[in-house]
Design an enzyme around this catalytic site. Structure first.
Site, PDB file in Angstrom:
ATOM      1  N   ALA A 114       0.755  -1.254   0.000  1.00 46.33           N
ATOM      2  CA  ALA A 114       0.000   0.000   0.000  1.00 46.33           C
ATOM      3  C   ALA A 114       0.789   1.310   0.000  1.00 46.33           C
ATOM      4  O   ALA A 114       0.254   2.341  -0.384  1.00 46.33           O
ATOM      5  CB  ALA A 114      -0.924   0.002   1.207  1.00 46.33           C
ATOM      6  N   LYS A 155      -3.248   5.060  -3.444  1.00 49.73           N
ATOM      7  CA  LYS A 155      -4.439   4.291  -3.844  1.00 49.73           C
ATOM      8  C   LYS A 155      -5.287   3.928  -2.631  1.00 49.73           C
ATOM      9  O   LYS A 155      -6.502   3.851  -2.724  1.00 49.73           O
ATOM     10  CB  LYS A 155      -4.030   3.057  -4.646  1.00 49.73           C
ATOM     11  CG  LYS A 155      -3.348   3.454  -5.949  1.00 49.73           C
ATOM     12  CD  LYS A 155      -2.906   2.296  -6.771  1.00 49.73           C
ATOM     13  CE  LYS A 155      -1.995   2.739  -7.902  1.00 49.73           C
ATOM     14  NZ  LYS A 155      -0.651   3.188  -7.457  1.00 49.73           N
ATOM     15  N   GLU A 164       1.925  -3.034   4.278  1.00 50.39           N
ATOM     16  CA  GLU A 164       3.190  -2.582   3.681  1.00 50.39           C
ATOM     17  C   GLU A 164       4.323  -3.169   4.501  1.00 50.39           C
ATOM     18  O   GLU A 164       4.309  -3.109   5.726  1.00 50.39           O
ATOM     19  CB  GLU A 164       3.254  -1.042   3.680  1.00 50.39           C
ATOM     20  CG  GLU A 164       4.606  -0.449   3.343  1.00 50.39           C
ATOM     21  CD  GLU A 164       5.132  -0.843   1.947  1.00 50.39           C
ATOM     22  OE1 GLU A 164       4.377  -0.775   0.965  1.00 50.39           O
ATOM     23  OE2 GLU A 164       6.315  -1.240   1.866  1.00 50.39           O
ATOM     24  N   ASP A 174       4.871  -8.305   5.729  1.00 48.57           N
ATOM     25  CA  ASP A 174       4.928  -8.891   4.392  1.00 48.57           C
ATOM     26  C   ASP A 174       3.547  -9.480   4.097  1.00 48.57           C
ATOM     27  O   ASP A 174       3.065 -10.335   4.848  1.00 48.57           O
ATOM     28  CB  ASP A 174       5.999  -9.994   4.383  1.00 48.57           C
ATOM     29  CG  ASP A 174       6.229 -10.541   2.984  1.00 48.57           C
ATOM     30  OD1 ASP A 174       5.260 -10.624   2.203  1.00 48.57           O
ATOM     31  OD2 ASP A 174       7.389 -10.885   2.676  1.00 48.57           O
ATOM     32  N   ASP A 186      -1.362  -3.666  -6.086  1.00 39.91           N
ATOM     33  CA  ASP A 186      -0.612  -2.720  -6.916  1.00 39.91           C
ATOM     34  C   ASP A 186       0.853  -3.127  -6.713  1.00 39.91           C
ATOM     35  O   ASP A 186       1.546  -2.606  -5.858  1.00 39.91           O
ATOM     36  CB  ASP A 186      -0.888  -1.296  -6.417  1.00 39.91           C
ATOM     37  CG  ASP A 186      -0.205  -0.253  -7.261  1.00 39.91           C
ATOM     38  OD1 ASP A 186      -0.188  -0.412  -8.493  1.00 39.91           O
ATOM     39  OD2 ASP A 186       0.318   0.731  -6.694  1.00 39.91           O
ATOM     40  N   CYS A 191       3.142  -0.549 -12.561  1.00 42.87           N
ATOM     41  CA  CYS A 191       3.530   0.619 -13.369  1.00 42.87           C
ATOM     42  C   CYS A 191       4.620   0.174 -14.340  1.00 42.87           C
ATOM     43  O   CYS A 191       5.627   0.839 -14.515  1.00 42.87           O
ATOM     44  CB  CYS A 191       3.942   1.802 -12.493  1.00 42.87           C
ATOM     45  SG  CYS A 191       5.308   1.458 -11.391  1.00 42.87           S
TER      46      CYS A 191
HETATM   47  N1  SAM Z   1      -0.067   1.351  -4.025  1.00 39.41           N
HETATM   48  C1  SAM Z   1       0.948   2.300  -3.623  1.00 39.41           C
HETATM   49  C2  SAM Z   1       0.440   3.698  -3.846  1.00 39.41           C
HETATM   50  O1  SAM Z   1      -0.382   3.890  -4.751  1.00 39.41           O
HETATM   51  O2  SAM Z   1       0.825   4.613  -3.118  1.00 39.41           O
HETATM   52  C3  SAM Z   1       2.244   2.024  -4.336  1.00 39.41           C
HETATM   53  C4  SAM Z   1       2.750   0.618  -4.093  1.00 39.41           C
HETATM   54  S1  SAM Z   1       4.374   0.300  -4.719  1.00 39.41           S
HETATM   55  C5  SAM Z   1       4.047  -0.015  -6.383  1.00 39.41           C
HETATM   56  C6  SAM Z   1       4.665  -1.297  -4.094  1.00 39.41           C
HETATM   57  C7  SAM Z   1       4.858  -1.353  -2.586  1.00 39.41           C
HETATM   58  O3  SAM Z   1       4.832  -2.714  -2.199  1.00 39.41           O
HETATM   59  C8  SAM Z   1       6.185  -0.817  -2.079  1.00 39.41           C
HETATM   60  O4  SAM Z   1       5.921   0.146  -1.092  1.00 39.41           O
HETATM   61  C9  SAM Z   1       6.878  -2.039  -1.466  1.00 39.41           C
HETATM   62  O5  SAM Z   1       7.645  -1.723  -0.320  1.00 39.41           O
HETATM   63  C10 SAM Z   1       5.682  -2.893  -1.091  1.00 39.41           C
HETATM   64  N2  SAM Z   1       5.918  -4.337  -1.015  1.00 39.41           N
HETATM   65  C11 SAM Z   1       6.704  -5.095  -1.816  1.00 39.41           C
HETATM   66  N3  SAM Z   1       6.586  -6.395  -1.475  1.00 39.41           N
HETATM   67  C12 SAM Z   1       5.703  -6.458  -0.445  1.00 39.41           C
HETATM   68  C13 SAM Z   1       5.168  -7.514   0.327  1.00 39.41           C
HETATM   69  N4  SAM Z   1       5.534  -8.782   0.115  1.00 39.41           N
HETATM   70  N5  SAM Z   1       4.281  -7.223   1.305  1.00 39.41           N
HETATM   71  C14 SAM Z   1       3.906  -5.941   1.531  1.00 39.41           C
HETATM   72  N6  SAM Z   1       4.398  -4.892   0.825  1.00 39.41           N
HETATM   73  C15 SAM Z   1       5.270  -5.138  -0.145  1.00 39.41           C
END
Ligand code: SAM
Length: 288
Positions: free
Chosen positions: A112, A117, A135, A162, A178, A229
């Site tokens: 998140a 979002k 997150e 996670d 996302d 993205c």
């Molecule tokens: N949806 C967010 C927004 O619109 O502000 C952007 C999300 S960004 C594309 C992806 C996020 O996923 C990053 O902040 C990353 O640290 C987090 N992330 C990656 N792997 C993850 C996991 N296994 N569990 C939770 N968060 C994770």
């Protein structure tokens, strides 16, 4: 950059030139009006008084583009400080719109931070959806919590964890994934390319794991929106089709908003081509 260009060229042929043009385009500032704290008229008037030329987007009345003002100028305003607006690319406003959050629904935003979002989902449900935002990264989680408070979305339940380790006992009506990705849709003069084949493989594996988890956490009949993205098929269309095949989830056809430039992607999914208004983005919607 060369490695990414050859990848795009192998994937899209001559059409990859449109993506490269999009990478070098200068986009106007875009932002979302936080309907929980402000109305669009008030925001437009304030931005115009600073010399901004403001346009409302036909597909979302809260989406504005502003010419004549920089992001840093806008972030000095009270509108920004009070959470009445959120600086956000047009493409990144799409996933919550496709998820269609409603009052009373339980919704998981799996990955998140920083919360663009999540806060949009909350505002779209008029503050009435029961949202959990997950997150794993500490610094990004803190930013998420800050943004939730600033945007008046304190009722969102934020978890630093996670998402793959969430208890399977949990279940949600709707999930937004996302996903972390290569960011190949958002390359610009300000955002350097991070592309390498090894990195792409890692992203694909992570996305696959998160998608499987999302499916387990979704109620039967529930809706999942998957977005990246990125404009690379491995993270987008191929990933979406493999997921549907592996789980039996039904692909719910979606189409791009009017006027958005698209790239070839599997039927019912949307891949936005970067251009002078949009960042490159991929979206697919599923039902369990
Ligand atoms: N949806 C967010 C927004 O619109 O502000 C952007 C999300 S960004 C594309 C992806 C996020 O996923 C990053 O902040 C990353 O640290 C987090 N992330 C990656 N792997 C993850 C996991 N296994 N569990 C939770 N968060 C994770």
């Amino acid at each position: 950059m060369n490695e990414l260009i050859s990848h795009l060229s192998a994937q899209y042929g001559a059409e990859h030139a449109r993506i490269l043009t999009g990478y070098s385009a200068e986009r106007p500032v875009s932002l979302r009006v936080n309907s929980l704290k402000a109305d669009v008229g008030e925001v437009i008037a304030a931005l115009q008084s600073l010399g901004g030329e403001v346009e409302i987007h036909p597909w979302y009345s809260a989406a504005l583009t502003v010419r004549g003002l920089t992001e840093s100028r806008i972030s000095e305003t009270n509108l920004f400080r009070e959470g009445k607006i959120y600086l956000q690319s047009l493409s990144s406003m799409l996933p919550p719109l496709y998820l269609e959050p409603k009052a009373g629904e339980s919704i998981l935003d799996m990955t998140a931070a920083p919360g663009g979002k999540t806060t949009e989902l909350f505002a779209l449900s008029e503050g009435k959806a029961l949202i959990t935002a997950c997150e794993r990264d500490k610094i990004r989680y803190d930013r998420l919590v800050f943004n939730l408070a600033r945007q008046g979305a304190g009722r969102v339940f934020a978890m630093r964890q996670d998402a793959c380790d969430l208890d399977d006992f949990l279940s949600f009506d709707k999930i937004l994934l996302d996903a972390p990705c290569t960011g190949s849709g958002t390359v610009s003069s300000l955002l350097p390319v991070r592309f390498a084949e090894e990195f792409l493989k890692k992203c694909v594996a992570r996305q696959e794991k998160l998608l499987k988890k999302a499916y387990r956490l979704l109620k039967k009949g529930g809706t999942l929106v998957y977005s990246t993205c990125s404009v690379l098929m491995e993270e987008d269309g191929e990933q979406a089709l493999r997921f549907a095949k592996a789980t039996g989830a039904a692909l719910v056809p979606i189409s791009a908003p009017d006027g958005a430039p698209t790239l070839p992607s599997p039927a019912g999914t949307v891949c936005i081509c970067p251009d002078a208004r949009y960042e490159g983005f991929f979206l697919a919607k599923f039902q369990k």
